[in-house]
Scaffold this motif. Sequence first.
Motif, PDB file in Angstrom:
ATOM      1  N   ASN A  45     -13.182  16.008 -13.563  1.00 45.68           N
ATOM      2  CA  ASN A  45     -13.587  16.148 -15.062  1.00 45.68           C
ATOM      3  C   ASN A  45     -12.322  16.600 -15.795  1.00 45.68           C
ATOM      4  N   GLU A  46     -11.221  16.355 -15.527  1.00 50.78           N
ATOM      5  CA  GLU A  46      -9.900  16.780 -16.278  1.00 50.78           C
ATOM      6  C   GLU A  46      -9.970  16.707 -17.606  1.00 50.78           C
ATOM      7  N   LEU A  47     -10.507  15.599 -18.258  1.00 51.56           N
ATOM      8  CA  LEU A  47     -10.861  15.285 -19.558  1.00 51.56           C
ATOM      9  C   LEU A  47     -11.969  15.942 -20.167  1.00 51.56           C
ATOM     10  N   GLU A  48     -12.639  16.741 -19.641  1.00 50.45           N
ATOM     11  CA  GLU A  48     -13.854  17.777 -20.103  1.00 50.45           C
ATOM     12  C   GLU A  48     -14.751  16.861 -20.838  1.00 50.45           C
ATOM     13  N   ILE A  49     -15.057  15.574 -20.142  1.00 50.25           N
ATOM     14  CA  ILE A  49     -16.030  14.731 -20.690  1.00 50.25           C
ATOM     15  C   ILE A  49     -17.720  15.565 -20.655  1.00 50.25           C
ATOM     16  N   ASP A  50     -18.241  15.329 -21.940  1.00 52.17           N
ATOM     17  CA  ASP A  50     -19.451  15.949 -21.759  1.00 52.17           C
ATOM     18  C   ASP A  50     -20.493  15.020 -21.477  1.00 52.17           C
ATOM     19  N   GLU A  51     -21.017  15.174 -20.363  1.00 51.52           N
ATOM     20  CA  GLU A  51     -22.051  14.224 -19.591  1.00 51.52           C
ATOM     21  C   GLU A  51     -23.197  13.584 -20.402  1.00 51.52           C
ATOM     22  N   ARG A  52     -23.605  14.747 -21.412  1.00 52.38           N
ATOM     23  CA  ARG A  52     -24.454  14.350 -22.443  1.00 52.38           C
ATOM     24  C   ARG A  52     -24.002  13.636 -23.558  1.00 52.38           C
ATOM     25  N   ARG A  53     -22.755  13.320 -23.637  1.00 54.18           N
ATOM     26  CA  ARG A  53     -22.279  12.553 -24.738  1.00 54.18           C
ATOM     27  C   ARG A  53     -21.361  11.364 -24.218  1.00 54.18           C
ATOM     28  N   ILE A  54     -21.790  10.838 -23.191  1.00 60.61           N
ATOM     29  CA  ILE A  54     -21.121   9.510 -22.946  1.00 60.61           C
ATOM     30  C   ILE A  54     -21.803   8.445 -23.437  1.00 60.61           C
ATOM     31  N   VAL A  55     -21.130   7.536 -24.243  1.00 58.10           N
ATOM     32  CA  VAL A  55     -21.721   6.627 -24.865  1.00 58.10           C
ATOM     33  C   VAL A  55     -21.389   5.213 -24.381  1.00 58.10           C
ATOM     34  N   TRP A  56     -20.595   4.763 -23.322  1.00 57.71           N
ATOM     35  CA  TRP A  56     -20.353   3.839 -22.832  1.00 57.71           C
ATOM     36  C   TRP A  56     -21.575   3.470 -21.655  1.00 57.71           C
ATOM     37  N   ARG A  57     -22.515   2.445 -21.999  1.00 59.43           N
ATOM     38  CA  ARG A  57     -23.289   2.033 -21.054  1.00 59.43           C
ATOM     39  C   ARG A  57     -22.787   0.843 -20.289  1.00 59.43           C
ATOM     40  N   ARG A  58     -23.577   0.313 -19.376  1.00 61.11           N
ATOM     41  CA  ARG A  58     -23.246  -0.749 -18.134  1.00 61.11           C
ATOM     42  C   ARG A  58     -23.735  -1.996 -18.906  1.00 61.11           C
ATOM     43  N   VAL A  59     -23.299  -3.191 -18.180  1.00 61.78           N
ATOM     44  CA  VAL A  59     -23.892  -4.328 -18.756  1.00 61.78           C
ATOM     45  C   VAL A  59     -24.012  -5.371 -17.404  1.00 61.78           C
ATOM     46  N   MET A  60     -24.869  -6.429 -17.833  1.00 63.31           N
ATOM     47  CA  MET A  60     -25.162  -7.414 -16.797  1.00 63.31           C
ATOM     48  C   MET A  60     -25.457  -8.684 -17.714  1.00 63.31           C
ATOM     49  N   ASP A  61     -25.186  -9.861 -16.900  1.00 67.83           N
ATOM     50  CA  ASP A  61     -25.390 -11.080 -17.799  1.00 67.83           C
ATOM     51  C   ASP A  61     -26.697 -11.793 -17.880  1.00 67.83           C
ATOM     52  N   MET A  62     -27.717 -10.877 -17.617  1.00 61.62           N
ATOM     53  CA  MET A  62     -29.093 -11.388 -18.085  1.00 61.62           C
ATOM     54  C   MET A  62     -29.700 -10.278 -18.932  1.00 61.62           C
TER      55      MET A  62
END
Length: 352
Positions: free
Chosen positions: A20-37
């Motif tokens: 975690n070199e970028l020091e991402i706050d795991e509580r503030r990850i705003v990118w979710r995953r997707v699926m095509d249904m």
Amino acid sequence: ITSAHNLLSAMIDNHIYWGNELEIDERRIVWRRVMDMNDRALRDIVVSPGGIANGFPRQGGFDITVASEVMAILCLATNLEDLQRRLGDIIVAYRRDHTPIYCRDIEADGAMTVLLQQAMQPNLVQTLENNPAFVHGGPFANIAHGCNSVVATQTALKISDYVVTEAGFGADLGAEKFMNIKCRKAGLAPDVVVLVATVRASKMNGGVARADLGEENVSAVIEGCANMGRHIENLKQFGVPVVVAINHFVTDTEDEVEAIKAYARGHGSEAILCKHWAEGSKGTKELATRVAEIAEAGVSQFAPLYPDDLPLFEKIETIAKRIYRADEVMADKKIRQQLRDWEAADFGNLPV
């Protein structure tokens, strides 16, 4: 698009796993995953359980692919370089001090562009009568701009005399976003709007139950036409002439059709009966001829509903009041602060 989106998701978690070199706050990850249904059970989930080898458990979830920011980006990008730049601008998470972390910080933008290289090519299909059509991209109108790609439209304009863009979800949503977002960003200026209406919908808006729509009811058509009138008024605010296309059903009567035509004339527009369901292109010849005439006349004075430099909340107010006819727009302190934060981060010039 699903693969490119989820590649970024995987690279975010992989980055955290390897220090975690970028020091991402795991509580503030705003990118979710997707699926095509659409799978409701996966909208909110916990990812990475199972011990050290699987990373750090946290809350996540899946959206449907057409709701992906990648889908909207692909549809607004003008070429591969522009696509990579836009992908790099995605905010994926925040640090503890609330500073943003971008897709390019994760170094995912290049790989995502490679995955999307072929997807950037518009899909050429044909109608039953062998007319060309591009079906390219599908961003949800409720969260994005709701129409096909800029690349498809620009390509079509180079090889055709007339280009029609379908902007669905109703003219108050699809057309508003087509003109305020897509046309603004692509430098497009529509010559004429075709507003599709039906006798059946007008009767239903006039209070007729679905089971009774097959019976003639001119008074209900007239009463329900208020909905169509509002759409005509909304569209004319953009300075573009409007033609109403009456999508004919076999149960429609002449008096009901004439009621819609008369109402349209009263709102400074014109309505043309279209029988393409039964007769194919022959059934829309009158509409096509009239639309071409208006387009060639050059009477459109297109302009978006609000300028780029208007504050974000005032842009929201403009749409809410002028399109949806709200008396007032209310937002709590948290929402107003979020808008101010976006403006401070130089996002204030974006359309809403």
